[in-house]
Design a protein around this motif. Sequence first.
Motif, short mmCIF file in Angstrom:
data_model
loop_
_atom_site.label_atom_id
_atom_site.label_comp_id
_atom_site.label_asym_id
_atom_site.label_seq_id
_atom_site.Cartn_x
_atom_site.Cartn_y
_atom_site.Cartn_z
N MET A 143 0.83 -1.01 0.07
CA MET A 143 -0.14 0.16 -0.11
C MET A 143 1.00 1.34 -0.23
SD MET A 143 -3.47 0.59 1.90
CE MET A 143 -3.77 0.02 3.42
N GLY A 144 0.40 2.18 -0.76
CA GLY A 144 1.37 3.24 -1.02
C GLY A 144 0.86 4.56 -0.21
N PHE A 145 1.67 5.58 -0.02
CA PHE A 145 1.28 6.62 0.54
C PHE A 145 -0.01 7.29 0.29
CE2 PHE A 145 1.07 11.29 1.12
CZ PHE A 145 1.60 11.38 2.31
N SER A 146 -0.24 7.33 -1.13
CA SER A 146 -1.43 8.03 -1.85
C SER A 146 -2.68 7.21 -1.31
CB SER A 146 -1.37 7.76 -3.14
OG SER A 146 -1.43 6.46 -3.71
N THR A 147 -2.69 5.88 -1.07
CA THR A 147 -4.02 5.05 -0.70
C THR A 147 -3.99 5.16 0.74
OG1 THR A 147 -3.34 3.22 -2.27
CG2 THR A 147 -4.77 2.68 -0.43
N SER A 148 -3.10 5.36 1.62
CA SER A 148 -3.01 5.84 3.02
C SER A 148 -3.60 7.31 3.18
CB SER A 148 -1.76 5.46 3.67
OG SER A 148 -1.39 4.12 3.59
N GLY A 149 -3.04 8.05 2.50
CA GLY A 149 -3.35 9.49 2.58
C GLY A 149 -4.92 9.67 2.29
N ALA A 150 -5.21 9.06 1.12
CA ALA A 150 -6.66 9.17 0.84
C ALA A 150 -7.75 8.65 1.85
CB ALA A 150 -7.05 8.46 -0.60
N THR A 151 -7.20 7.36 2.32
CA THR A 151 -8.07 6.63 3.44
C THR A 151 -8.31 7.84 4.65
OG1 THR A 151 -7.17 4.71 2.67
CG2 THR A 151 -8.14 4.71 5.15
N ALA A 152 -7.09 8.33 5.12
CA ALA A 152 -6.96 9.18 6.30
C ALA A 152 -7.98 10.49 5.89
CB ALA A 152 -5.49 9.70 6.40
#
Length: 145
Positions: free
Chosen positions: A1-10
Amino acid sequence: MGFSTSGATAILFVGVLVAVGIAYPVVQTAHEERTRAMDDRDDRALEMRNTAIDLETASYDGSELTVNATNTGSSTLTVPATDLLVDGAFVADGEWTGTVVNGTTGRELWQPGETLSITVTTDDRPDRLKLVTEYGIAETTTEVS
């Protein structure tokens, strides 16, 4: 999981929290208002069930009409909230010549068991009278002596 996925989830999670934080007080207030309205409705229904009047006599002497009614229920009624209709026409409280509750003039409370006497000046002999309480309980008579 990349940063973009984690950032979007947050970002979505924060958005959901903000939306819930805004919606909850609105829903809570609406629920409280609805509950209060239902309680008021129930109180009015109880007062209606406990209200009863007996239109005892109506007499006309050529210029004045006198209506006597007894509060036979268990609710206390107010004289200014009591309405009188003479031959289908509303006679406002301010048009009454006088009111007497159990022999006392100027009283505004009409307790259970007490008699209210209303005097109205009128030119014509009425054929029909209707007395209506503040809770919508009415008594009608066509017997005017």
